[in-house]
Design an enzyme around this catalytic site. Sequence first.
Site, mmCIF file in Angstrom:
data_model
loop_
_atom_site.group_PDB
_atom_site.id
_atom_site.type_symbol
_atom_site.label_atom_id
_atom_site.label_comp_id
_atom_site.label_asym_id
_atom_site.label_seq_id
_atom_site.Cartn_x
_atom_site.Cartn_y
_atom_site.Cartn_z
ATOM 1 C CB CYS A 160 -0.862 0.049 1.251
ATOM 2 S SG CYS A 160 -2.090 -1.248 1.386
ATOM 3 C CD GLU A 211 -2.345 3.915 3.066
ATOM 4 O OE1 GLU A 211 -1.874 3.257 2.113
ATOM 5 O OE2 GLU A 211 -3.545 3.939 3.345
ATOM 6 C CB CYS A 257 -5.657 -1.587 4.666
ATOM 7 S SG CYS A 257 -3.899 -2.001 4.717
#
Length: 140
Positions: free
Chosen positions: A63, A65, A100
């Site tokens: 991801c 992030e 997430c």
Amino acid sequence: MDDMLFDGVEITDDILMELAKELLPRSYAPYSNVNVGAALLTKGGKVYFGCNVENASYGATVCAERVAIFTAIAQGDTDFEAMAITGIKNGDLGEPFFPCGMCLQVMKEFCDDDFKIIVEKGMENESYTLKELLPKGFSL
Ligand code: THU
């Protein structure tokens, strides 16, 4: 976008979100067609960037992030203030992209409870603390 140092300049939530959007064209997402960009502000005023990077073996996807956090860690920066996250799903910009669970757990490893997570809500931004999004995270 290479990491950027903003010396003596206040990085507002809006600026951090605009910086996150700069990463969207770098997102590699041929499988989901979901593009995500992240801008991570350190307490020292530096901004690191991340985008999601997918893989044909889907579980190898990372991801946006975590790419931003791992990039900062690899550069020796470990004190984090805030992160802005943006994404495009089905061509729509402006829907909130919340991190997430796996990314929240990585944030918990390196960030304080008051680490600020900025997401989009239509044309506006809204922010949450890490503690709000992960009230009872795992730690050792
Ligand atoms: N994704 C992120 O980059 N950040 C999140 O917090 C959630 C999901 C990416 C991973 C994958 O490339 C795509 O969005 C669809 O799950």
